[in-house]
Write an enzyme that holds these catalytic residues in place. Structure first.
Site, mmCIF file in Angstrom:
data_model
loop_
_atom_site.group_PDB
_atom_site.id
_atom_site.type_symbol
_atom_site.label_atom_id
_atom_site.label_comp_id
_atom_site.label_asym_id
_atom_site.label_seq_id
_atom_site.Cartn_x
_atom_site.Cartn_y
_atom_site.Cartn_z
ATOM 1 N N CYS A 36 62.974 34.995 47.880
ATOM 2 C CA CYS A 36 62.121 36.021 46.869
ATOM 3 C C CYS A 36 60.791 35.512 46.845
ATOM 4 O O CYS A 36 60.019 36.387 46.576
ATOM 5 C CB CYS A 36 62.809 36.165 45.469
ATOM 6 S SG CYS A 36 62.953 34.744 44.878
ATOM 7 N N GLU A 56 66.746 39.187 38.357
ATOM 8 C CA GLU A 56 65.590 38.344 39.235
ATOM 9 C C GLU A 56 65.598 39.242 40.509
ATOM 10 O O GLU A 56 66.664 38.896 41.199
ATOM 11 C CB GLU A 56 65.971 36.853 39.362
ATOM 12 C CG GLU A 56 66.016 36.040 37.982
ATOM 13 C CD GLU A 56 64.452 35.669 37.537
ATOM 14 O OE1 GLU A 56 63.647 36.151 38.310
ATOM 15 O OE2 GLU A 56 64.742 35.084 36.622
ATOM 16 N N LYS A 71 80.194 35.958 40.174
ATOM 17 C CA LYS A 71 80.364 36.534 41.343
ATOM 18 C C LYS A 71 79.356 36.260 42.400
ATOM 19 O O LYS A 71 78.305 36.868 42.379
ATOM 20 C CB LYS A 71 80.610 38.334 41.259
ATOM 21 C CG LYS A 71 81.138 38.833 42.625
ATOM 22 C CD LYS A 71 80.460 40.061 43.051
ATOM 23 C CE LYS A 71 79.014 39.926 43.779
ATOM 24 N NZ LYS A 71 79.151 39.355 44.977
ATOM 25 N N GLU A 98 59.915 43.528 51.723
ATOM 26 C CA GLU A 98 60.198 41.978 51.735
ATOM 27 C C GLU A 98 60.461 41.591 53.513
ATOM 28 O O GLU A 98 61.620 42.505 53.873
ATOM 29 C CB GLU A 98 61.516 41.663 51.185
ATOM 30 C CG GLU A 98 60.991 41.438 49.605
ATOM 31 C CD GLU A 98 62.380 40.901 48.799
ATOM 32 O OE1 GLU A 98 63.503 41.681 48.899
ATOM 33 O OE2 GLU A 98 62.238 39.574 48.417
#
Ligand code: NAP
Ligand code: MG
Length: 485
Positions: free
Chosen positions: A291, A257, A181, A388
């Site tokens: 990331c 992850e 997906k 982030e």
């Protein structure tokens, strides 16, 4: 929309059991150009029933696929590597269009992504168990490695091909079947990849792709199904937590992850020019939407001004624009919310006392752009150091001692990547041991490598992608006890 030529019409559909088909009820959703939000094209909007059909196909294909010879699985991956490589320009254009990054960066992602296919084509033939005499003698202890079974892969928008091949490569090599997906924002690249794997000879049903605008329903439906044995997710930490919780009911194996908050440490003995060079890569790769992006620049107080000015000069010289245009270094962010969120973090940091060395705001005019920004004197507690950033902003905070640098670097819930710049070998070792991160880059701004185990600790998740470890995520161990008298 009818002029969209990068993907054949039929391929903008669901890929289930070796054929392209429409979603239930003919539903579709739009794919947008991140530069301005205009519609590029549309794709099938898969339902829960469509997802179940995909799992039916994966489950049906599993036994025969698990029984194929390793060499055959490896050769399919090798052919897929060659096909992706030979069509690198087409893939790069597709990635740039739906995700926004420049063509040069997209090409880099294609190379990186394709390498997982090559690496795991080589690992497919190196799956082995062991033979051992029990400590007390007599019995022999054998192990067999078997594919875990049908998998669900959920991938993010920031690296549309590489985040797919990091999972598909090892799963194919191990003999697993899968339902993929892709992110709603970037579904096209995965559909193109499915077509390539088909062309490379991957049997029907081994790989299925379901695009959808309703990810939660898809994951709930498939994870409630006992036939699904494994979930590998790349994305944000909050969604990762939801999926880990969901995995409890059927006790699926999970690889996570998740997000990062990478510190970039520059010590007083560092080569500052090399650190600036590394910072450009660690910060600006993917417009900062990675990331692994350097999120917090922790710089020794004696070199901070020098570093900030040199980095500011380099960042200030970058050209912002559409990723497909000539001469552009920095593409748009993924959407308007992303620009807003980055702008807010910068405003807060300035309010908290930071100085703008370069950039600081979104450029005039339409589009989802943000100017490359360097902030100096950012207080350690500023919000920009906690979350982030996912944008082209480098906040610099100073430190006085190594001890302080390590404490600051580790003061985050995340633990994915860290970067250190120093020429002192003993310090390098101390840092590698003390930093609570899955990866440490020493005098480099790039750690990603298909031959290395990529992954994090703490809120950055668990499991490794790439390296010798990558395939382990897709193998179970059966131990056989064999007394020999
Ligand atoms: P995200 O919002 O977590 O989405 C990631 C994927 O999860 C998308 O496919 C999304 O689908 C899907 N999703 C959302 N809610 C779901 C649910 N309840 N059940 C199942 N799937 C669900 O993350 P993102 O914004 O796309 O990606 C950015 C994040 O990914 C950042 O935190 C970044 O650090 C992280 N990341 C980590 C790595 C790594 O290797 N550690 C690599 C790249 C990115 P929709 O698109 O439909 O929402
Ligand atoms: Mg969504």
């Amino acid at each position: 929309m009818s002029e969209f030529r990068l993907l054949p019409d039929e391929q903008r559909n669901l890929w289930i059991g070796g054929s392209w088909r429409e979603a239930e009820g003919g539903k579709r959703f739009d794919v947008l150009d991140p530069a301005d939000g205009s519609v590029i094209t549309d794709v099938a909007d898969g339902s829960a029933d469509d997802a179940t059909d995909a799992l039916d196909a994966a489950a049906a294909a599993q036994p025969a696929w698990a029984a194929t010879d390793p060499r055959e699985r490896g050769e399919i991956l090798r052919r897929a590597f060659e096909l992706v490589t030979s069509r690198a320009d087409d893939f790069a254009r597709l990635i740039s269009l739906e995700m926004g990054k420049t063509l040069a960066e997209a090409k880099g992602e294609v190379t990186y992504g394709a390498e997982f296919l090559r690496w795991f084509s080589e690992e497919a033939v190196r799956i082995h168990g062991r033979w051992m005499k029990a400590p007390a003698g007599g019995t022999r202890l054998l192990t067999i490695r078997k594919p875990v079974g049908p998998c669900l892969f959920v991938t993010p928008w920031n690296f549309p091909i590489a985040m797919g091949t990091r999972k598909i490569g090892p799963a194919v090599a191990a003999g697993c079947t899968m339902v993929v997906k892709p992110a709603e924002l970037t579904p096209l690249t995965m559909l193109a990849l499915a077509a390539v794997l088909d062309e490379a000879g991957l049997p029907a049903g081994v790989l299925n792709v379901v695009t959808t605008s309703d990810s939660p329903t898809l994951s709930q439906t498939l994870m409630a199904d006992e036939r699904l044995r494994k979930v590998s997710f790349t994305g944000s930490t909050p969604v990762g937590k939801v999926l880990v919780r969901q995995s409890a009911d059927q006790l699926q194996r999970v690889s996570m992850e998740l997000g990062g908050n990478a510190p970039f440490l520059v010590f007083e003995d560092a080569d500052v020019d090399a650190a600036v060079e590394g910072a450009m890569v660690a910060k600006m790769r993917n417009m900062g939407e990675a990331c692994t992006a350097a999120n917090r620049f922790l710089v020794h107080e004696s070199v901070a001004e020098d570093f900030a000015h040199k980095l500011g000069e380099r960042m200030g010289a970058l050209t912002v624009g559409r990723g497909q245009d000539d001469g552009v270094d920095v593409g748009p962010l993924i959407n308007a919310e992303a620009v807003e969120s980055v702008a807010e973090l910068v405003t807060d940091a300035v309010h908290d006392g930071a100085t703008v060395v370069t950039g600081g705001s979104a450029p005039e005019g339409p589009g989802h752009f943000f100017d490359p920004t360097v902030l100096l004197g950012v207080p350690a507690e500023a919000r920009i150091n906690e979350v982030e950033i996912f944008g082209p902003v480098a906040p610099i905070t100073t430190f006085a001692t190594e001890e302080e640098a390590v404490a600051r670097a580790n003061a985050t819930e995340y633990g994915l990547t860290s970067y250190v710049y120093t020429r002192d070998l003993a310090r390098t070792i101390r840092l590698a041991e003390a930093l609570e991160f899955g990866m440490v880059g020493v005098n480099t701004g790039l750690v990603s490598n298909p031959a290395a185990p990529f992954g994090g600790v703490k809120a950055s998740g668990f499991g490794r992608e790439g390296g010798f470890e990558g395939i382990d995520e897709y193998l179970d161990t059966t131990y056989v006890a064999l007394p020999v008298g």
